[in-house]
Design an enzyme around this catalytic site. Sequence first.
Site, PDB file in Angstrom:
ATOM      1  N   THR A 127      53.727  63.733  48.611  1.00 47.12           N
ATOM      2  CA  THR A 127      54.201  63.666  47.230  1.00 47.12           C
ATOM      3  C   THR A 127      54.851  64.873  46.697  1.00 47.12           C
ATOM      4  O   THR A 127      54.261  65.946  46.797  1.00 47.12           O
ATOM      5  CB  THR A 127      53.148  63.093  46.542  1.00 47.12           C
ATOM      6  OG1 THR A 127      52.408  61.821  46.987  1.00 47.12           O
ATOM      7  CG2 THR A 127      53.624  62.498  45.098  1.00 47.12           C
ATOM      8  N   PRO A 241      47.839  52.813  57.196  1.00 47.30           N
ATOM      9  CA  PRO A 241      47.006  51.906  57.289  1.00 47.30           C
ATOM     10  C   PRO A 241      45.703  52.454  57.133  1.00 47.30           C
ATOM     11  O   PRO A 241      44.871  51.824  56.197  1.00 47.30           O
ATOM     12  CB  PRO A 241      47.429  50.958  58.406  1.00 47.30           C
ATOM     13  CG  PRO A 241      48.887  51.263  58.621  1.00 47.30           C
ATOM     14  CD  PRO A 241      49.077  52.652  58.347  1.00 47.30           C
ATOM     15  N   GLU A 243      44.431  55.294  56.056  1.00 48.02           N
ATOM     16  CA  GLU A 243      44.131  55.759  54.725  1.00 48.02           C
ATOM     17  C   GLU A 243      43.705  54.646  53.645  1.00 48.02           C
ATOM     18  O   GLU A 243      43.005  54.614  52.737  1.00 48.02           O
ATOM     19  CB  GLU A 243      45.307  56.545  54.287  1.00 48.02           C
ATOM     20  CG  GLU A 243      45.393  57.103  52.689  1.00 48.02           C
ATOM     21  CD  GLU A 243      46.275  58.118  52.528  1.00 48.02           C
ATOM     22  OE1 GLU A 243      46.963  58.502  53.402  1.00 48.02           O
ATOM     23  OE2 GLU A 243      46.238  58.283  51.147  1.00 48.02           O
ATOM     24  N   ARG A 269      18.171  46.637  28.454  1.00 45.55           N
ATOM     25  CA  ARG A 269      18.748  46.772  27.167  1.00 45.55           C
ATOM     26  C   ARG A 269      18.498  45.530  26.202  1.00 45.55           C
ATOM     27  O   ARG A 269      18.763  44.622  26.671  1.00 45.55           O
ATOM     28  CB  ARG A 269      20.435  46.985  27.262  1.00 45.55           C
ATOM     29  CG  ARG A 269      21.026  47.254  25.961  1.00 45.55           C
ATOM     30  CD  ARG A 269      20.832  48.749  25.536  1.00 45.55           C
ATOM     31  NE  ARG A 269      21.693  48.637  24.373  1.00 45.55           N
ATOM     32  CZ  ARG A 269      21.416  50.025  23.633  1.00 45.55           C
ATOM     33  NH1 ARG A 269      20.488  50.980  23.878  1.00 45.55           N
ATOM     34  NH2 ARG A 269      21.935  50.158  22.434  1.00 45.55           N
ATOM     35  N   GLN A 280      24.101  34.253  27.710  1.00 46.03           N
ATOM     36  CA  GLN A 280      24.848  33.332  28.765  1.00 46.03           C
ATOM     37  C   GLN A 280      25.900  34.138  29.220  1.00 46.03           C
ATOM     38  O   GLN A 280      26.399  34.114  30.578  1.00 46.03           O
ATOM     39  CB  GLN A 280      25.074  32.004  28.381  1.00 46.03           C
ATOM     40  CG  GLN A 280      25.294  30.924  29.372  1.00 46.03           C
ATOM     41  CD  GLN A 280      25.870  29.775  29.050  1.00 46.03           C
ATOM     42  OE1 GLN A 280      26.551  29.709  28.176  1.00 46.03           O
ATOM     43  NE2 GLN A 280      25.312  28.692  29.628  1.00 46.03           N
ATOM     44  N   LEU A 338      29.779  45.288  28.978  1.00 49.03           N
ATOM     45  CA  LEU A 338      28.397  44.942  29.055  1.00 49.03           C
ATOM     46  C   LEU A 338      27.419  46.053  28.945  1.00 49.03           C
ATOM     47  O   LEU A 338      26.365  45.853  28.507  1.00 49.03           O
ATOM     48  CB  LEU A 338      27.781  43.997  30.475  1.00 49.03           C
ATOM     49  CG  LEU A 338      28.669  42.563  30.543  1.00 49.03           C
ATOM     50  CD1 LEU A 338      28.114  42.083  32.021  1.00 49.03           C
ATOM     51  CD2 LEU A 338      28.502  41.885  29.472  1.00 49.03           C
ATOM     52  N   GLY A 364      47.532  56.472  47.942  1.00 49.69           N
ATOM     53  CA  GLY A 364      47.383  55.989  49.027  1.00 49.69           C
ATOM     54  C   GLY A 364      48.566  54.994  49.223  1.00 49.69           C
ATOM     55  O   GLY A 364      48.834  53.951  50.094  1.00 49.69           O
ATOM     56  N   ASN A 367      50.018  50.133  44.476  1.00 49.84           N
ATOM     57  CA  ASN A 367      49.815  48.689  44.673  1.00 49.84           C
ATOM     58  C   ASN A 367      50.947  47.784  44.659  1.00 49.84           C
ATOM     59  O   ASN A 367      51.111  46.819  45.308  1.00 49.84           O
ATOM     60  CB  ASN A 367      48.374  47.965  43.980  1.00 49.84           C
ATOM     61  CG  ASN A 367      47.096  48.490  44.332  1.00 49.84           C
ATOM     62  OD1 ASN A 367      47.126  49.003  45.333  1.00 49.84           O
ATOM     63  ND2 ASN A 367      46.317  47.976  43.867  1.00 49.84           N
TER      64      ASN A 367
END
Length: 378
Positions: A127, A241, A243, A269, A280, A338, A364, A367
Site C-alpha cells: 500500500t 488468498p 492472507e 450483570r 428476552q 449488551l 487484506g 471488502n
Amino acid sequence: MQVERKVYREDHEQFRATARRFIEREVVPHMDQWLKDGIVSREVWMKAGREGLLCTMLPVEHGGGGGDFGHSAIIAEELARAGASVSFGLHSDIVAPYIARLGTEAQQQRWLPGICSGEQILAVAITEPGGGSDVKAIRTSAVRDGDDYVINGSKTFISNGFISDLVVVVCKTDPAAGAKGVSLVVVETNREGFRRGRKLDKVGMHSQDTAELFFDNVRVPVANRLGEEGKGFAYLMQELPQERFIIAVTAAAKLERLLEQTLEYVKDRKAFGQTVWDFQNTKFRLADVKAKAVALRTMVDHYLAEHMRRKLTAEEAAIAKLYATETLWQCLDDMVQLHGGYGYMLEYPIARAFVDMRVSRVYGGSNEVMRDLISRKL
Ligand SMILES: Cc1cc2nc3c(=O)[nH]c(=O)nc-3n(C[C@H](O)[C@H](O)[C@H](O)COP(=O)(O)OP(=O)(O)OC[C@H]3O[C@@H](n4cnc5c(N)ncnc54)[C@H](O)[C@@H]3O)c2cc1C
C-alpha cells in the site's frame, strides 16, 4: 461452540496446547505494556521462534515447523482467543511464503533460518499513500542500474513497519507495463536511503506497529528480487488468498470467544432486579449471534479443510473473508450494546475487540474488493 471440529488431527490439538500455554505465559502478561508502547518486544519473537511457533508451515531444513496450514490456523485462533494483537501470522503465513515459494535456494538459505528463529522480522509493503486497492497502480519504482535496483517511493500502513528487518517491497520495474510491470524485491531495513516514518496512531490494534516507509535511492542487489521480473502482480494474486483466509479464521475464533465472554457478563450483570440475561431481548440477540457463529464456524472449517489440501480458490478465500468479517462486525455491535457503558471501556475484551476488529473489513483487501472478486464469477 457446539460444532464438532473434524478438521484438526491429534498432532494439531497437541500443538494447540503448546501455543495456548505460550500465549498465556509469554504474551498475555505483556499485552498492557505493548499496548502502551505501540509495539511488541523483540524478545517475544525470539521466544516464539525457539518454541516452534513461527513459520510452522515452512520446511524443517530451513528452520520451519514442517507442518501444514492447520498449525498456522491454530496460532491465529489462539491469539484471537487471548485477545492479543501480535503479528506472528503476518510474518509466518503472509510474508514468509513469498520467500519460501519464490526464493532461489540461495535466497532461502540466506533468509529463512533467521525468519524462522524470530531474529529477522518480516513486513510486506504494497500500500502507498496514493492507494492500496488498485495494486497495479502503485508508483514505487525499482530502476535497474548494473547489478542493482535503485528504489524510490513511499509505502504506508505497513504492519511490522517499525520492527521489521526485511521488507518484501512491491515495486514497479516497468511503469509502462501496468500489472506486468510489478516486481517483488526484498529490502533489508539497514540499507542506506531506507527510512521509517512515524508509527501510525491507529483506532485499534495498538500493540502492532504500523508505519510509513520511505525509499530514497535505496540500492538493492538484483539478487534480492523474488521470482521473475514483471511477475509480482501474479505472485501477489497467488499469495493473497491465504492472507484473506487467515483473517476469516481469526474472525471465526474471535466471535466464539466474544460470545462466551458476553454470556458471562450478561448472566452476572443486574438491572431492574434481574440479570441482563433475563431480558428476552438479550436471549434473542445472543441466539442470533450463536446462529451466526455456528454458520461461520461451519464455513471456515469447510474451507480450512480445503486449504489444508491446497484446494482453496481465490474466490472462496474472498467469500470467507467477506462473510467472516461482516458477520463479526454485526455481532460485535450487538454484544457491545449488551455490555452497556462497560462495552465502551477498553479494559473489557468486547471494547478492545470493537476497536481492533473494525479494520478486518478493510485490510487484506477491502471488502468491496472481495465483492468485486466474487461477482466476477457470478
Ligand atoms: C492496520 C492496518 C494494517 C495494514 N497492514 C498493511 C501491510 O502490512 N502491508 C500493506 O501493504 N498494506 C497494509 N494495510 C493497507 C490495507 O491493505 C489497505 O488499507 C487496503 O487494501 C485498502 O487500501 P486503501 O486504504 O488505499 O483504500 P483505497 O484503495 O483508497 O479504497 C478506499 C475505499 O474505496 C472503496 N473501493 C476501493 N476499490 C474498490 C472497488 N474496486 N470497488 C468498490 N469499492 C472500492 C472501498 O470501500 C475501500 O475501502 C494495512 C492497513 C491497516 C489499516
